[in-house]
Design an enzyme around this catalytic site. Structure first.
Site, PDB file in Angstrom:
ATOM      1  N   CYS A  87       0.965  -1.013   0.139  1.00 47.82           N
ATOM      2  CA  CYS A  87      -0.120  -0.012  -0.016  1.00 47.82           C
ATOM      3  C   CYS A  87       0.848   1.103  -0.047  1.00 47.82           C
ATOM      4  O   CYS A  87       1.699   1.185   0.775  1.00 47.82           O
ATOM      5  CB  CYS A  87      -0.847   0.034   1.162  1.00 47.82           C
ATOM      6  N   GLU A  88       0.561   2.344  -0.775  1.00 50.05           N
ATOM      7  CA  GLU A  88       1.581   3.139  -0.968  1.00 50.05           C
ATOM      8  C   GLU A  88       1.211   4.404   0.037  1.00 50.05           C
ATOM      9  O   GLU A  88       2.064   5.401   0.322  1.00 50.05           O
ATOM     10  CB  GLU A  88       1.194   4.013  -2.424  1.00 50.05           C
ATOM     11  N   HIS A  89       0.300   4.194   0.834  1.00 50.33           N
ATOM     12  CA  HIS A  89      -0.030   5.016   1.970  1.00 50.33           C
ATOM     13  C   HIS A  89       0.881   4.723   3.147  1.00 50.33           C
ATOM     14  O   HIS A  89       1.173   5.633   4.257  1.00 50.33           O
ATOM     15  CB  HIS A  89      -1.294   5.179   2.424  1.00 50.33           C
ATOM     16  N   HIS A  90       1.202   3.616   3.538  1.00 48.05           N
ATOM     17  CA  HIS A  90       1.830   3.002   4.786  1.00 48.05           C
ATOM     18  C   HIS A  90       3.151   2.149   4.388  1.00 48.05           C
ATOM     19  O   HIS A  90       3.850   1.822   5.176  1.00 48.05           O
ATOM     20  CB  HIS A  90       1.001   2.248   5.597  1.00 48.05           C
ATOM     21  N   GLN A 128      -5.575  -0.365  -3.973  1.00 49.43           N
ATOM     22  CA  GLN A 128      -6.139  -1.800  -4.668  1.00 49.43           C
ATOM     23  C   GLN A 128      -6.863  -0.908  -6.078  1.00 49.43           C
ATOM     24  O   GLN A 128      -6.980  -1.833  -6.880  1.00 49.43           O
ATOM     25  CB  GLN A 128      -6.888  -2.216  -3.742  1.00 49.43           C
ATOM     26  N   HIS A 156      -5.515  -5.923   3.864  1.00 51.41           N
ATOM     27  CA  HIS A 156      -4.300  -4.798   3.950  1.00 51.41           C
ATOM     28  C   HIS A 156      -4.001  -4.868   5.362  1.00 51.41           C
ATOM     29  O   HIS A 156      -4.537  -4.612   6.270  1.00 51.41           O
ATOM     30  CB  HIS A 156      -5.255  -3.429   3.596  1.00 51.41           C
ATOM     31  N   CYS A 158      -2.148  -2.825   6.749  1.00 54.65           N
ATOM     32  CA  CYS A 158      -2.379  -1.510   7.295  1.00 54.65           C
ATOM     33  C   CYS A 158      -3.496  -1.256   8.181  1.00 54.65           C
ATOM     34  O   CYS A 158      -3.496  -0.391   9.021  1.00 54.65           O
ATOM     35  CB  CYS A 158      -1.973  -0.239   6.313  1.00 54.65           C
TER      36      CYS A 158
HETATM   37 ZN   LIG Z   1      -2.193   1.545   3.947  1.00 51.69          ZN
END
Ligand SMILES: [Zn+2]
Length: 195
Positions: A87-90, A128, A156, A158
């Site tokens: 995941c590109e956020h975490h 995703q 996920h 995260c």
């Molecule tokens: Zn994430």
């Protein structure tokens, strides 16, 4: 030896990322001189390069390398394709399964190429939703089938390890083009993948 699988890493990138991982591990409060951690920054650097190798691969080329003229025009489904992404956020993993279907329009594609292009897009920093669209568009634009459908179900880390800590939640995304925009065709596909 008739076959040898090998990994090759860019030395400059590996060294740079290794140095930064060493700093990150120290900033988090660990001692990078500890026996078990001595090689960890380098291993982590190589693991991340492996997990983001999709930036250097061309999914269109992969599909084009195995397209064949064929008059078959029924639905082709490859289901339960294992999928691992970040995941590109975490920068934490999300993982699950992809299901892909297409209806040929004069050309079929080697079946092993569909999991390959899933990997090419999954081995990048992703969300995703975009992963689903990229796989869909790549097949649609390259193979130009009568229709294409992609469903991804993923967990996920995260969400599971931090944040809301919903251990069993699965996120489903889907996209449909061409013939699959028709409700009957779409339903036939969803039934065949057990949805
Ligand atoms: Zn994430």
């Amino acid at each position: 030896m008739s076959y040898k699988d090998f990994e090759e890493y860019n030395i400059q990138v590996t060294d740079d990322v290794t140095d930064r991982y060493k700093k990150i591990i120290e900033d988090l409060g660990e001692n990078t001189e500890r026996d078990g951690l001595l090689k960890t920054p380098e291993r982590a650097a190589k693991a991340m390069q492996f997990l983001t190798q999709g930036y250097h691969q061309d999914p269109v080329e992969i599909l084009k390398s195995a397209m064949f003229k064929e008059s078959y025009n029924e639905m082709v489904i490859v289901k339960d394709i294992e999928l691992y992404s970040l995941c590109e956020h975490h920068i934490l993993p999300f993982f699950g399964k992809a299901h892909i279907a297409y209806i040929p329009n004069g050309h079929i594609v080697g079946l092993s190429k569909l999991p390959r292009i899933v990997d090419v897009f999954a081995r990048r920093l992703q969300v995703q939703e975009r992963l689903t669209e990229q796989i869909l568009d790549c097949i649609n634009d390259t193979l130009k089938p009568q229709g294409v459908a992609v469903v991804i179900e993923a967990s996920h880390m995260c969400m599971m390890m931090r944040g809301v800590q919903k251990q069993n939640s699965v996120t489903t995304t889907s996209g449909f083009r061409g013939q699959f925009e028709k409700i009957e065709t779409r339903n036939e596909f969803l039934k065949l993948i057990g949805k």
